[in-house]
Design an enzyme around this catalytic site. Sequence first.
Site, short mmCIF file in Angstrom:
data_model
loop_
_atom_site.label_atom_id
_atom_site.label_comp_id
_atom_site.label_asym_id
_atom_site.label_seq_id
_atom_site.Cartn_x
_atom_site.Cartn_y
_atom_site.Cartn_z
N ASN A 105 0.82 -1.21 0.00
CA ASN A 105 0.00 0.00 0.00
C ASN A 105 0.85 1.26 0.00
OD1 ASN A 105 -2.98 -0.48 -0.10
ND2 ASN A 105 -2.35 -2.05 1.36
N ASP A 159 -18.16 2.96 10.26
CA ASP A 159 -18.24 2.39 11.61
C ASP A 159 -19.22 3.21 12.47
OD1 ASP A 159 -15.96 0.55 11.07
OD2 ASP A 159 -14.91 2.44 10.87
N HIS A 187 -9.50 2.17 12.08
CA HIS A 187 -10.56 1.47 11.35
C HIS A 187 -10.13 0.01 11.20
CE1 HIS A 187 -13.50 0.21 8.47
NE2 HIS A 187 -12.55 -0.15 7.64
P1 NAX Z 1 -12.28 -3.49 -5.23
O1 NAX Z 1 -11.20 -4.50 -5.24
O2 NAX Z 1 -13.62 -3.82 -5.80
O3 NAX Z 1 -11.78 -2.20 -6.01
C1 NAX Z 1 -10.55 -1.60 -5.78
C2 NAX Z 1 -10.13 -0.93 -7.07
O4 NAX Z 1 -8.94 -0.20 -6.81
C3 NAX Z 1 -9.82 -1.92 -8.20
O5 NAX Z 1 -10.57 -1.57 -9.35
C4 NAX Z 1 -8.33 -1.72 -8.41
O6 NAX Z 1 -7.95 -1.89 -9.78
C5 NAX Z 1 -8.13 -0.30 -7.94
N1 NAX Z 1 -6.74 0.05 -7.62
C6 NAX Z 1 -5.79 -0.74 -7.05
N2 NAX Z 1 -4.63 -0.08 -6.98
C7 NAX Z 1 -4.85 1.16 -7.48
C8 NAX Z 1 -4.02 2.29 -7.69
N3 NAX Z 1 -2.72 2.27 -7.36
N4 NAX Z 1 -4.58 3.39 -8.22
C9 NAX Z 1 -5.87 3.41 -8.57
N5 NAX Z 1 -6.70 2.36 -8.44
C10 NAX Z 1 -6.20 1.25 -7.88
O7 NAX Z 1 -12.38 -2.98 -3.73
P2 NAX Z 1 -13.58 -2.19 -3.01
O8 NAX Z 1 -14.56 -3.15 -2.49
O9 NAX Z 1 -14.04 -1.12 -3.91
O10 NAX Z 1 -12.82 -1.60 -1.74
C11 NAX Z 1 -11.82 -0.61 -1.87
C12 NAX Z 1 -11.08 -0.42 -0.57
O11 NAX Z 1 -11.96 0.05 0.44
C13 NAX Z 1 -10.46 -1.68 0.00
O12 NAX Z 1 -9.14 -1.39 0.43
C14 NAX Z 1 -11.34 -2.00 1.20
O13 NAX Z 1 -10.64 -2.73 2.17
C15 NAX Z 1 -11.68 -0.62 1.65
N6 NAX Z 1 -12.84 -0.48 2.55
C16 NAX Z 1 -12.78 0.46 3.53
C17 NAX Z 1 -13.82 0.71 4.39
C18 NAX Z 1 -13.73 1.77 5.43
O14 NAX Z 1 -14.68 1.88 6.22
N7 NAX Z 1 -12.68 2.57 5.55
C19 NAX Z 1 -15.06 -0.10 4.32
C20 NAX Z 1 -15.26 -0.78 3.00
C21 NAX Z 1 -14.00 -1.34 2.38
O15 NAX Z 1 -13.71 -2.58 2.99
#
Ligand code: NAX
Length: 328
Positions: A105, A159, A187
């Site tokens: 990350n 949350d 988180h």
């Molecule tokens: P997805 O895997 O459906 O989508 C993530 C997208 O990010 C993919 O399309 C991928 O190609 C893209 N991506 C990866 N690296 C990238 C980069 N360097 N630049 C631009 N795009 C990039 O995940 P999704 O369900 O949409 O979740 C996204 C993130 O939100 C995850 O890390 C998840 O853990 C996090 N969350 C955070 C939450 C919170 O409350 N803070 C809750 C929901 C979610 O779990």
Amino acid sequence: TQAPVNVTVTGAAGQIGYALLFRIASGQLLGPDTPVKLRLLEIPQAVKAAEGTAMELEDGAFPLLSGIDIFDDPKQAFEGANVALLVGARPRAKGMERGDLLEANGGIFKPQGEAINAGAASDIKVLVVGNPANTNALIAQAHAPDVPADRFTAMTRLDHNRALAQLSKKLGVPVTELKKVAIWGNHSATQYPSIAHAEVSGKPATEVLTDQQWLADDFIPTVAKRGAAIIEARGLSSAASAASAAIDHVYTWVNGTPEGDWTSAAVVSDGSYGVPEGLISSFPVTAANGEYKIVQGLEIDDFSRARIDASVNELAEERDAVKKLGLI
Ligand code: NAX
């Protein structure tokens, strides 16, 4: 009419992106009078999918959507950004250690922080959603020395909303009767959802909810582990609820919290409540004039102290780990 606000969304082709972009285009992020221009960032392999989402956005014929641009280069994507929603992140793969996750990350959030520093608008507001959200925000912030640190936030609004929902169900009152719930810390599963200062229809929640057992054994773990429960039920992680919380976070940041209430957000600590300065930790916060401020002067009981400390210690460990990796 107002000039369009540039909103950069990373991970635009992902499942949160899919739910989020339509809410932004409809005007729910910034209000019904503010046109928006979307700048979508994806990795090269997912640009085509982002183009598909952009086609659907076009087909929404949203009156407030004044343009969509798609990029695979962060420098371009953050150019002129007023609001940045950093959703795309590297998920934890099987067998991945925490250090590997943080490093992967770091490879995303360091260049994004640099790009924000180089090209974002002077009023840039950043919300990090992608996990580990607090530490990803810390990494991005560390690489944007020319941007005021308090413009970097991470999302604990989901949350917070989950806590409101659980209390509403338990008490049989609408969420509108609940005030001053708070999420403290990271988180993650160590977060501390607190009702210590909450109000139910104007009364202290601790007087209405005397079942201490329910709070410790049910409420707190249910909120903290809700993400896992959603995956178990849906087969996919929370998406629409996460998008909704991201909308809430930015809308509140811009438009303020109502009198007599607060919300929760992970913001840069100024040392309040013994949270080491500089950590991006969740606090009860108010918003006014486009700024989030940590609520001051709350009394912290022993039960709360132990839980806040445990979650903040985890954040400090994450910070030390990314420091060791040279990511901040
Ligand atoms: P997805 O895997 O459906 O989508 C993530 C997208 O990010 C993919 O399309 C991928 O190609 C893209 N991506 C990866 N690296 C990238 C980069 N360097 N630049 C631009 N795009 C990039 O995940 P999704 O369900 O949409 O979740 C996204 C993130 O939100 C995850 O890390 C998840 O853990 C996090 N969350 C955070 C939450 C919170 O409350 N803070 C809750 C929901 C979610 O779990």
